[in-house]
Design a protein around this motif. Structure first.
Motif, short mmCIF file in Angstrom:
data_model
loop_
_atom_site.label_atom_id
_atom_site.label_comp_id
_atom_site.label_asym_id
_atom_site.label_seq_id
_atom_site.Cartn_x
_atom_site.Cartn_y
_atom_site.Cartn_z
N ALA A 16 0.83 -1.21 0.00
CA ALA A 16 0.00 0.00 0.00
C ALA A 16 0.87 1.26 0.00
CB ALA A 16 -0.93 0.00 1.21
N ILE A 19 2.36 1.79 -3.47
CA ILE A 19 1.36 2.28 -4.42
C ILE A 19 1.05 3.75 -4.16
CG2 ILE A 19 -1.07 2.07 -5.12
CD1 ILE A 19 -0.73 -0.99 -4.71
N GLU A 20 0.94 4.12 -2.88
CA GLU A 20 0.67 5.53 -2.54
C GLU A 20 1.80 6.46 -2.99
OE1 GLU A 20 -0.01 5.10 1.66
OE2 GLU A 20 -2.17 5.26 1.38
N PHE A 35 -8.23 -2.93 1.57
CA PHE A 35 -7.09 -2.48 0.78
C PHE A 35 -7.55 -1.52 -0.32
CE2 PHE A 35 -3.81 -3.19 -2.53
CZ PHE A 35 -2.67 -2.96 -1.79
N CYS A 36 -8.62 -1.88 -1.01
CA CYS A 36 -9.14 -1.05 -2.09
C CYS A 36 -9.66 0.28 -1.56
CB CYS A 36 -10.24 -1.81 -2.82
SG CYS A 36 -10.73 -1.06 -4.37
N GLN A 38 -8.70 1.91 0.98
CA GLN A 38 -7.55 2.72 1.40
C GLN A 38 -6.88 3.40 0.21
OE1 GLN A 38 -4.55 0.38 3.37
NE2 GLN A 38 -3.13 2.06 3.54
N LEU A 39 -6.86 2.75 -0.94
CA LEU A 39 -6.03 3.21 -2.06
C LEU A 39 -6.78 3.72 -3.28
CD1 LEU A 39 -3.39 0.37 -1.96
CD2 LEU A 39 -3.07 2.74 -1.24
N CYS A 40 -8.04 3.42 -3.40
CA CYS A 40 -8.76 3.72 -4.65
C CYS A 40 -9.69 4.92 -4.49
CB CYS A 40 -9.58 2.50 -5.09
SG CYS A 40 -8.58 1.04 -5.37
#
Length: 66
Positions: A16, A19-20, A35-36, A38-40
């Motif tokens: 994560a 990716i960030e 997870f999604c 948090q990041l999408c």
């Protein structure tokens, strides 16, 4: 594709973070809702050959319950 299947919590955090920090775009396919979320920042839906922006990951979760 399914980047989180076999990762422990520490490895998920490292992925994560990477990716960030990545400065480009990312296409992610995952069933890991936490997870999604948090990041999408947005969810894209392909339907009948048309690609639409529909909202964030929380929007997508609400669609799964309909």
């Amino acid at each position: 594709d399914e980047p989180t299947n076999y990762l422990d919590r520490e490895s998920l955090g490292a992925l994560a973070g990477a990716i960030e920090r990545y400065d480009g775009g990312v296409v992610m396919i995952t069933h890991n809702n936490e997870f999604c979320s948090q990041l999408c920042p947005e969810t894209w839906v392909m339907d009948a050959g048309h690609l639409e922006t529909k909202g964030d990951a929380d929007w997508m979760l609400k669609q799964d319950t309909k």
